[in-house]
Design an enzyme around this catalytic site. Structure first.
Site, PDB file in Angstrom:
ATOM      1  N   GLY A  12     -12.550  -1.107   0.694  1.00  0.00           N
ATOM      2  CA  GLY A  12     -11.821  -2.253   0.132  1.00  0.00           C
ATOM      3  C   GLY A  12     -12.317  -3.551   0.755  1.00  0.00           C
ATOM      4  N   THR A 141     -11.601  -4.576   7.805  1.00  0.00           N
ATOM      5  CA  THR A 141     -10.489  -4.031   7.027  1.00  0.00           C
ATOM      6  C   THR A 141      -9.254  -4.888   7.247  1.00  0.00           C
ATOM      7  OG1 THR A 141      -8.890  -2.235   6.681  1.00  0.00           O
ATOM      8  CG2 THR A 141      -9.992  -2.227   8.804  1.00  0.00           C
ATOM      9  N   ILE A 142      -8.612  -5.215   6.146  1.00  0.00           N
ATOM     10  CA  ILE A 142      -7.361  -5.969   6.260  1.00  0.00           C
ATOM     11  C   ILE A 142      -6.314  -5.113   6.969  1.00  0.00           C
ATOM     12  CG2 ILE A 142      -7.752  -7.416   4.223  1.00  0.00           C
ATOM     13  CD1 ILE A 142      -5.662  -5.593   2.757  1.00  0.00           C
ATOM     14  N   ASP A 143      -6.488  -3.784   6.940  1.00  0.00           N
ATOM     15  CA  ASP A 143      -5.473  -2.879   7.499  1.00  0.00           C
ATOM     16  C   ASP A 143      -5.394  -2.936   9.026  1.00  0.00           C
ATOM     17  OD1 ASP A 143      -5.094  -2.135   4.916  1.00  0.00           O
ATOM     18  OD2 ASP A 143      -6.043  -0.172   5.094  1.00  0.00           O
ATOM     19  N   MET A 187      -0.078  -4.328   1.609  1.00  0.00           N
ATOM     20  CA  MET A 187      -1.031  -3.213   1.767  1.00  0.00           C
ATOM     21  C   MET A 187      -1.044  -2.649   3.189  1.00  0.00           C
ATOM     22  SD  MET A 187      -4.427  -4.120  -0.426  1.00  0.00           S
ATOM     23  CE  MET A 187      -4.534  -3.746  -2.168  1.00  0.00           C
ATOM     24  N   GLY A 188      -1.636  -1.494   3.311  1.00  0.00           N
ATOM     25  CA  GLY A 188      -1.730  -0.802   4.607  1.00  0.00           C
ATOM     26  C   GLY A 188      -1.206   0.607   4.422  1.00  0.00           C
ATOM     27  N   ARG A 189      -2.122   1.519   4.165  1.00  0.00           N
ATOM     28  CA  ARG A 189      -1.714   2.891   3.824  1.00  0.00           C
ATOM     29  C   ARG A 189      -1.022   3.611   4.969  1.00  0.00           C
ATOM     30  NH1 ARG A 189      -6.914   3.688   0.535  1.00  0.00           N
ATOM     31  NH2 ARG A 189      -7.908   3.400   2.551  1.00  0.00           N
ATOM     32  N   GLN A 300      -3.992 -10.492  -1.388  1.00  0.00           N
ATOM     33  CA  GLN A 300      -3.887 -10.510   0.079  1.00  0.00           C
ATOM     34  C   GLN A 300      -5.220 -10.199   0.764  1.00  0.00           C
ATOM     35  OE1 GLN A 300      -1.268  -7.047   1.423  1.00  0.00           O
ATOM     36  NE2 GLN A 300      -1.428  -6.685  -0.756  1.00  0.00           N
ATOM     37  N   ARG A 301      -6.136  -9.559   0.059  1.00  0.00           N
ATOM     38  CA  ARG A 301      -7.422  -9.293   0.700  1.00  0.00           C
ATOM     39  C   ARG A 301      -8.539 -10.181   0.128  1.00  0.00           C
ATOM     40  NH1 ARG A 301      -8.475  -3.158  -1.631  1.00  0.00           N
ATOM     41  NH2 ARG A 301      -9.379  -3.785  -3.606  1.00  0.00           N
TER      42      ARG A 301
HETATM   43  O1  F6P Z   1      -9.381  -1.031   2.500  1.00  0.00           O
HETATM   44  C1  F6P Z   1      -8.038  -1.019   2.749  1.00  0.00           C
HETATM   45  C2  F6P Z   1      -7.205  -1.192   1.513  1.00  0.00           C
HETATM   46  O2  F6P Z   1      -7.236  -2.521   1.119  1.00  0.00           O
HETATM   47  C3  F6P Z   1      -5.794  -0.668   1.746  1.00  0.00           C
HETATM   48  O3  F6P Z   1      -4.945  -1.532   2.375  1.00  0.00           O
HETATM   49  C4  F6P Z   1      -5.369  -0.292   0.364  1.00  0.00           C
HETATM   50  O4  F6P Z   1      -4.405   0.712   0.352  1.00  0.00           O
HETATM   51  C5  F6P Z   1      -6.641   0.213  -0.217  1.00  0.00           C
HETATM   52  O5  F6P Z   1      -7.689  -0.430   0.437  1.00  0.00           O
HETATM   53  C6  F6P Z   1      -6.758  -0.006  -1.688  1.00  0.00           C
HETATM   54  O6  F6P Z   1      -7.922   0.587  -2.130  1.00  0.00           O
HETATM   55  P1  F6P Z   1      -8.700   0.240  -3.482  1.00  0.00           P
HETATM   56  O7  F6P Z   1      -9.533  -0.941  -3.215  1.00  0.00           O
HETATM   57  O8  F6P Z   1      -9.550   1.448  -3.672  1.00  0.00           O
HETATM   58  O9  F6P Z   1      -7.680  -0.004  -4.514  1.00  0.00           O
END
Ligand code: F6P
Length: 405
Positions: A12, A141-143, A187-189, A300-301
């Site tokens: 991401g 990573t934003i996470d 976000m943030g799995r 947010q990203r």
């Molecule tokens: O890379 C981290 C992230 O932005 C997570 O916070 C989010 O759950 C995930 O990627 C989303 O993934 P994608 O870009 O595949 O939708």
């Protein structure tokens, strides 16, 4: 032998991932690289012969500055899981043949946990076949969930955006004299760093969110409803920050309660979305108050218009450090950010990829309040320096300029 570099972006994106690319590019040039290639769509694209000569794409100082303020991955991204490395594997053979044809000396991959798995495997395979190519990771990573590094490029800017937007949402939520609940999904799995950053909205001009729920603590629906009910009775308007990764004690994500999730990505991660919407509807039904769900989603990203200057500079620094490490003979390492004691200052170093790939760094439990509904002052002290400063943006037609491939 040519001194060639290849760089890719994976996973991401973030608002500053291209500042890391700019760091790789600038340092590689400074160190006398003959050619600097960019993989298009990461390793997946490279396997299909997709790459470019970055010197044809970044042709001036202004291009480099605009690249630093361009959100999302300039080179495109992928979520591609390499098989376990073993000599004679077709995918690795193909990849290493391409790298040999391009006379690559240093390979830099800018990404998060899964991308570091790629660096780990490629450096291991290089060892198996006696290749001298150096494989280095640059974090993003934003996470903020990568191990060893103090924090990750991309997090500070996303945190700044989130705190800003939450401040604005709180202002808006107070406009009518009626009971209301706004649930904001962030976000943030598996880690709640970003959701926790919503606390930064709190200050002399803003009360901050009322409740903050992170994936580190199991979510209790009855407790949640009771807390929101009490708050609406006490103060009328309530704003809740909730992580997309919040889970019930039985392991289900909130967004799985009333149906199936969209599926899994290449690394087996659940595709999460809809927690705020579910909770807002649930509260409306159970409490009879006006509710709104806001999923911050990709802005947010991608919000480079409100990036943190500290973050931009650190993203550049780690990209530069990764390529420099490769040229100095390091391989199988990731550039990391270290923080000085006392007044905030950071510097780069690098660390063994085997200790980083596939690990998840969560918010320490002692930085989460005992009832699991807020973060502590230690959390604030950790995040606050990371959102400081604003880059001077270059505008075109009234909008921030972006560089396209
Ligand atoms: O890379 C981290 C992230 O932005 C997570 O916070 C989010 O759950 C995930 O990627 C989303 O993934 P994608 O870009 O595949 O939708």
């Amino acid at each position: 032998m040519a001194h060639n570099v290849i760089v890719g972006q994976s996973g991401g994106p973030t608002a500053v991932i291209n500042a890391s690319l700019a760091g790789v590019f600038s340092k590689a040039r400074e160190l006398g690289a003959d050619r600097i290639y960019g993989m298009i769509n990461g390793i997946e694209g490279l396997l299909n012969g997709k790459y470019c000569d970055l010197e044809e794409k970044i042709t001036s100082k202004e291009d480099l500055s605009v690249l630093c303020q361009t959100p999302s991955s300039f080179l495109g991204s992928c979520r591609f899981k390499l098989p376990e490395p073993e000599a004679g594997n077709e995918i690795y053979d193909k990849l290493f043949n391409i790298l040999a044809e391009l006379e690559i000396e240093v390979f830099v991959y800018i990404g998060g946990n899964d991308s570091m798995d790629t660096i780990k495997k490629l450096s291991k395979y290089a060892g198996l076949i006696g290749s001298t190519i150096k494989f280095m990771g640059a974090p993003k990573t934003i996470d903020n969930d990568l191990a060893v590094t103090d924090h990750t490029p991309g997090f500070g800017s996303a945190a700044k955006y989130i705190a800003t937007v939450i401040k604005e949402i709180i202002r808006d939520s107070y406009v009518y004299n009626l009971k209301s609940v706004t649930v904001v999904e962030i976000m943030g799995r598996n880690a709640g760093w970003l959701t926790g950053a919503s606390v930064l909205a709190k200050g002399t001009d803003c009360p901050g969110p009322d409740l903050i729920y992170l994936p580190e603590v199991p979510f209790d629906m009855d407790n949640f409803v009771a807390k929101v009910k009490k708050l609406t009775e006490e103060k009328g308007n309530v704003v809740v920050a909730v992580s997309e990764g919040v889970t019930l004690a039985d392991g289900r994500n909130i967004c799985e309660i009333d149906g199936e999730i969209e599926g899994l990505d290449a690394f087996g991660h659940k595709i999460l979305s809809g927690a705020a919407s579910f909770l807002a509807k649930y509260l409306a039904k159970n409490l009879g108050v006006k509710t709104r769900a806001i999923e911050l989603n990709t802005p947010q990203r991608a919000a480079s218009h409100i990036a943190s200057l500290t973050d931009v500079q650190e993203a550049f620094m780690t990209g530069a450090f990764a390529v420099q490490g490769g040229f100095s003979g390091k391989t199988g390492e990731m550039a990391i950010i270290c923080r000085n004691e006392g007044e905030y200052k950071s510097y780069a170093d690098s660390f063994d990829i085997n200790k980083i790939a596939n690990e998840v760094k969560q918010v320490p439990i002692e930085w989460i309040c005992e009832d699991g509904t807020y973060v502590t002052d230690e959390f604030v002290s950790y995040v606050l320096p990371l959102i400081q400063g604003e880059p001077q943006l270059i505008y075109k037609n009234g909008l921030p300029a972006h560089l396209s491939l």
